[in-house]
Write a protein that holds these residues in place. Structure first.
Motif, mmCIF file in Angstrom:
data_model
loop_
_atom_site.group_PDB
_atom_site.id
_atom_site.type_symbol
_atom_site.label_atom_id
_atom_site.label_comp_id
_atom_site.label_asym_id
_atom_site.label_seq_id
_atom_site.Cartn_x
_atom_site.Cartn_y
_atom_site.Cartn_z
ATOM 1 N N TRP A 10 15.875 8.066 -23.435
ATOM 2 C CA TRP A 10 15.589 6.628 -23.538
ATOM 3 C C TRP A 10 15.438 6.022 -22.147
ATOM 4 O O TRP A 10 14.514 5.267 -21.871
ATOM 5 N N ALA A 11 16.346 6.384 -21.269
ATOM 6 C CA ALA A 11 16.269 5.918 -19.888
ATOM 7 C C ALA A 11 15.426 6.898 -19.073
ATOM 8 O O ALA A 11 15.564 8.107 -19.215
ATOM 9 N N SER A 12 14.557 6.375 -18.229
ATOM 10 C CA SER A 12 13.680 7.247 -17.456
ATOM 11 C C SER A 12 14.203 7.552 -16.054
ATOM 12 O O SER A 12 13.819 8.543 -15.450
ATOM 13 N N GLY A 13 15.061 6.685 -15.534
ATOM 14 C CA GLY A 13 15.432 6.820 -14.110
ATOM 15 C C GLY A 13 14.266 6.456 -13.215
ATOM 16 O O GLY A 13 14.194 6.864 -12.054
ATOM 17 N N TRP A 14 13.357 5.644 -13.753
ATOM 18 C CA TRP A 14 12.119 5.290 -13.054
ATOM 19 C C TRP A 14 12.408 4.640 -11.699
ATOM 20 O O TRP A 14 13.233 3.736 -11.605
ATOM 21 N N GLY A 15 11.698 5.100 -10.686
ATOM 22 C CA GLY A 15 11.766 4.452 -9.375
ATOM 23 C C GLY A 15 12.534 5.240 -8.336
ATOM 24 O O GLY A 15 12.330 5.036 -7.137
ATOM 25 N N VAL A 16 13.399 6.149 -8.770
ATOM 26 C CA VAL A 16 14.149 6.937 -7.791
ATOM 27 C C VAL A 16 13.184 7.824 -6.995
ATOM 28 O O VAL A 16 13.184 7.837 -5.756
ATOM 29 N N ARG A 17 12.312 8.529 -7.716
ATOM 30 C CA ARG A 17 11.368 9.410 -7.026
ATOM 31 C C ARG A 17 10.360 8.599 -6.219
ATOM 32 O O ARG A 17 9.963 8.971 -5.122
ATOM 33 N N LEU A 18 9.943 7.463 -6.767
ATOM 34 C CA LEU A 18 8.993 6.588 -6.063
ATOM 35 C C LEU A 18 9.546 6.140 -4.712
ATOM 36 O O LEU A 18 8.878 6.257 -3.676
ATOM 37 N N LEU A 19 10.760 5.615 -4.715
ATOM 38 C CA LEU A 19 11.313 5.044 -3.483
ATOM 39 C C LEU A 19 11.704 6.133 -2.495
ATOM 40 O O LEU A 19 11.566 5.969 -1.280
ATOM 41 N N ASP A 20 12.169 7.254 -3.016
ATOM 42 C CA ASP A 20 12.451 8.383 -2.126
ATOM 43 C C ASP A 20 11.170 8.815 -1.405
ATOM 44 O O ASP A 20 11.167 9.057 -0.199
ATOM 45 N N GLN A 21 10.091 8.893 -2.160
ATOM 46 C CA GLN A 21 8.793 9.292 -1.594
ATOM 47 C C GLN A 21 8.318 8.271 -0.552
ATOM 48 O O GLN A 21 7.835 8.631 0.528
ATOM 49 N N LEU A 22 8.473 6.991 -0.862
ATOM 50 C CA LEU A 22 8.070 5.934 0.078
ATOM 51 C C LEU A 22 8.822 6.083 1.400
ATOM 52 O O LEU A 22 8.231 6.027 2.477
ATOM 53 N N VAL A 23 10.122 6.279 1.299
ATOM 54 C CA VAL A 23 10.945 6.434 2.508
ATOM 55 C C VAL A 23 10.491 7.660 3.289
ATOM 56 O O VAL A 23 10.284 7.612 4.505
ATOM 57 N N ALA A 24 10.312 8.786 2.584
ATOM 58 C CA ALA A 24 9.924 10.029 3.253
ATOM 59 C C ALA A 24 8.587 9.873 3.960
ATOM 60 O O ALA A 24 8.409 10.343 5.092
ATOM 61 N N ASN A 68 0.823 -1.215 0.000
ATOM 62 C CA ASN A 68 0.000 0.000 0.000
ATOM 63 C C ASN A 68 0.852 1.258 0.000
ATOM 64 O O ASN A 68 0.506 2.253 -0.638
ATOM 65 N N GLY A 69 1.978 1.213 0.706
ATOM 66 C CA GLY A 69 2.899 2.343 0.706
ATOM 67 C C GLY A 69 3.420 2.614 -0.697
ATOM 68 O O GLY A 69 3.523 3.773 -1.126
ATOM 69 N N LEU A 70 3.747 1.558 -1.427
ATOM 70 C CA LEU A 70 4.258 1.727 -2.788
ATOM 71 C C LEU A 70 3.163 2.228 -3.729
ATOM 72 O O LEU A 70 3.425 3.072 -4.600
ATOM 73 N N LEU A 71 1.950 1.728 -3.554
ATOM 74 C CA LEU A 71 0.844 2.201 -4.399
ATOM 75 C C LEU A 71 0.623 3.695 -4.179
ATOM 76 O O LEU A 71 0.447 4.459 -5.142
ATOM 77 N N ALA A 72 0.652 4.124 -2.909
ATOM 78 C CA ALA A 72 0.435 5.543 -2.591
ATOM 79 C C ALA A 72 1.587 6.402 -3.107
ATOM 80 O O ALA A 72 1.365 7.473 -3.690
ATOM 81 N N ALA A 73 2.816 5.937 -2.918
ATOM 82 C CA ALA A 73 3.979 6.700 -3.398
ATOM 83 C C ALA A 73 3.938 6.803 -4.923
ATOM 84 O O ALA A 73 4.353 7.804 -5.507
ATOM 85 N N GLY A 74 3.435 5.770 -5.557
ATOM 86 C CA GLY A 74 3.299 5.779 -7.017
ATOM 87 C C GLY A 74 2.338 6.867 -7.475
ATOM 88 O O GLY A 74 2.623 7.616 -8.409
ATOM 89 N N LYS A 75 1.205 6.969 -6.790
ATOM 90 C CA LYS A 75 0.227 8.009 -7.151
ATOM 91 C C LYS A 75 0.835 9.391 -6.941
ATOM 92 O O LYS A 75 0.659 10.288 -7.761
ATOM 93 N N ALA A 76 1.569 9.569 -5.834
ATOM 94 C CA ALA A 76 2.109 10.889 -5.504
ATOM 95 C C ALA A 76 3.185 11.332 -6.492
ATOM 96 O O ALA A 76 3.305 12.518 -6.793
ATOM 97 N N THR A 77 3.966 10.397 -6.998
ATOM 98 C CA THR A 77 5.100 10.774 -7.846
ATOM 99 C C THR A 77 4.820 10.610 -9.331
ATOM 100 O O THR A 77 5.621 11.034 -10.164
ATOM 101 N N GLY A 78 3.711 9.928 -9.669
ATOM 102 C CA GLY A 78 3.456 9.607 -11.069
ATOM 103 C C GLY A 78 4.216 8.380 -11.533
ATOM 104 O O GLY A 78 4.075 7.963 -12.680
ATOM 105 N N GLU A 79 5.051 7.805 -10.649
ATOM 106 C CA GLU A 79 5.730 6.548 -10.987
ATOM 107 C C GLU A 79 4.875 5.413 -10.429
ATOM 108 O O GLU A 79 5.126 4.863 -9.364
ATOM 109 N N THR A 80 3.825 5.104 -11.201
ATOM 110 C CA THR A 80 2.774 4.246 -10.664
ATOM 111 C C THR A 80 3.111 2.765 -10.803
ATOM 112 O O THR A 80 3.840 2.358 -11.706
ATOM 113 N N VAL A 81 2.562 2.001 -9.870
ATOM 114 C CA VAL A 81 2.763 0.551 -9.857
ATOM 115 C C VAL A 81 1.403 -0.133 -9.849
ATOM 116 O O VAL A 81 0.415 0.456 -9.404
#
Ligand code: BES
Ligand code: MN
Ligand code: ZN
Length: 497
Positions: A478-492, A398-411
């Motif tokens: 080409w590379a998105s760097g996907w997940g950095v913002r997601l995981l930072d948000q989850l931790v925060a 649930n934390g990852l789903l919420a962080a995904g919505k907040a950052t746009g890096e959705t799961v």
């Protein structure tokens, strides 16, 4: 690598550049800084001529506006202000900078069009969007702008905002996050001849300058640690494997760490089960999970996050060779479980399983999240819009789903269960490394779950989101760097408080 973007904050009403960027809401609403320009009539005329109504992310570029001494007035629609999310402010930053990437300098009037105060966090979000949108991977382009290409090289942007200290503080934080994303993108974009396991490990080691403790495990160390599954993948390559362990200790006392684990296959040819040639060059990005782990460790250290975090990445190259592993081989993983290799192209799970065991034995982590470009099947299921989320823990999921919505890096949550687990039973060993054609992403996750012992765990299959990316307001690379913002948000949100 980025277009060099020189960002500074200034007070409203000071000397502005000749290009001004302003935000406009529905009904052509504008904030006090725009009102002070005295251009209401001009905006109304230009907007009606171009049917611009302030719709979210729309742009109206007014060149040499009459009655002013401006060169350009760029109007950016926000849409209805109650609908604008945190992620939308990042996107608006991307749209804003995109319009001036070929202009030497611009002033952004940073304010809400509805007259309410723009939260400092959103000022940071805007600036982050600018930084990410200005990213361009041009390390190997030998022609510079002035030699007749249309690639911009540098932009100077000042952000005019009422609360300078709060804005600068917010930017300090989001800039660190942005640096992490840029690192991840650079690693994924870099060519595989120049980024083998050794070179990648060196890039991880560079985090030492931010106060991260970094250990590099060599082949000899990995043998001693019994990581036979990981080593089996590396056998076909002349470039020896590495594992990098990064530790950031910003938390209190002896709290167990949050742990991120990344698949770092620097090139995936498939090995003896070799891939078809078309598109094989994309497999230079098969280390994107590891790149994101480096990026998120950089972000956490860069913003001095109040958390203990560990990042572990497995760096190998999957190649066909006389010494390569073959279908039919049986290897004994670090956990002691035996694996029948049915397809040498299902190599990512072999790397990750030993790292999962290592992480649990050494760190007794609070939770583990692995990131991997693990299966093409996740692209079939979810396209490029969501990463696949597999988890054994509801709170973490649930934390990852919420962080995904907040950052746009959705799961998107995917299923696990005993019936799927049966699909990787082997005639000869404890399990086989592939489960057949159906539910390919889930059987890969089931394989990983067999190595998780009583630890909250999530697996993110990022094969669709990390590379060959969907173009967005904040990424054209080409590379998105996907997940950095997601995981930072989850931790925060969940693990720093
Ligand atoms: N690295 C690939 C998965 C991949 C595919 C990533 C496309 C990005 C884009 C992975 O190692 C792989 O080859 N997976 C196989 C698994 C199969 C052999 C069970 C696949 O997806 O075909
Ligand atoms: Mn593969
Ligand atoms: Zn792979």
């Amino acid at each position: 690598m980025t277009v060099s973007l020189d960002l500074a904050f200034t007070k409203p009403g000071g000397k502005a550049e000749n290009t001004i960027i302003a935000f406009v809401g529905p009904g052509l609403a504008v904030g006090p800084q725009v009102k002070a320009l005295g251009v209401a009539e001009l905006i109304a005329r230009a907007a009606s001529a171009a049917r611009f109504s302030g719709k979210a992310m729309s742009v109206l570029d007014v060149l040499a506006p009459a009655g002013t001494d401006l060169d350009r007035l760029v109007l950016i629609g926000t849409g209805k202000l109650s609908d604008v999310t945190d992620y939308d402010w990042v996107r608006l930053g991307g749209v804003a900078i995109a319009s001036v990437l070929k202009t030497p300098a611009a002033t952004v009037l940073v304010e809400r069009p509805d007259g309410r105060k723009l939260a400092p966090k959103h000022v940071g979000d805007l600036a982050l969007g600018m930084k990410l949108r200005a990213y361009a991977y041009d390390r190997f382009k030998t022609k510079k702008e002035d030699e007749g290409t249309d690639r911009p090289t540098s932009v100077r942007v000042s952000l005019a905002t009422v609360d300078l200290p709060a804005a600068r503080k917010a930017w300090k934080r989001t800039e660190a996050i942005g640096e992490g994303v840029v690192t991840a993108r650079d690693l994924v974009n870099d060519p595989p001849n120049l980024l083998g396991p050794i070179e990648f490990a060196e890039r991880a080691a560079a985090l030492k300058s931010l106060g991260v403790t970094v250990e590099i495990l060599t082949e000899k160390d990995l043998k001693k640690l019994d990581m036979a599954a990981l080593l089996a993948v590396a056998r076909g390559s002349v470039r020896p494997p590495r594992v990098a362990v990064m530790r950031w200790t910003g938390g209190r006392g002896k709290q167990p760490p949050v742990t991120f684990i990344g698949k770092g296959v620097v090139f995936d040819s498939g090995g003896i089960s070799i891939k078809p040639g078309g598109g094989m060059e994309d497999m230079k990005g098969d280390m994107a999970g590891a790149a994101t782990v480096v990026g998120v460790m950089q972000a956490l250290a860069g913003r001095r996050a109040k958390v203990h975090a560990v990042g572990i990445i497995g760096l190998v190259e999957n190649m066909p060779d006389g010494a390569a592993q073959r279908p039919g081989d049986i290897v004994t993983s670090k956990a002691g479980k035996t694996i029948e290799i049915v397809n040498t192209d299902a190599e990512g799970r072999l790397v990750l399983c030993d790292l999962l065991t290592y992480a649990q034995e050494r760190f007794k982590p609070r939770l583990m999240i692995d990131l991997a470009t693990l299966t093409g099947a996740i692209l079939v299921a979810l396209g490029q819009h969501n990463a696949g989320l597999f988890a054994n823990d509801e709170s973490l999921a649930n934390g990852l789903l919420a962080a995904g919505k907040a950052t746009g890096e959705t799961v998107w949550r995917m299923p696990l269960g005993p019936d799927y687990d049966k699909m990787i039973e082997s005639k000869f060993a404890d399990m086989k490394n592939v489960g057949g054609r159906w539910a390919g992403s889930t059987t890969a996750a089931q394989f990983l779950e067999r190595f998780v012992v009583d630890t909250p765990w999530a697996h993110l299959d990022v094969a669709g989101t990390a590379m060959n990316s969907r173009q967005t307001e904040i990424n054209k690379s080409w590379a998105s760097g996907w997940g950095v913002r997601l995981l930072d948000q989850l931790v925060a949100e969940k693990y720093e408080k």
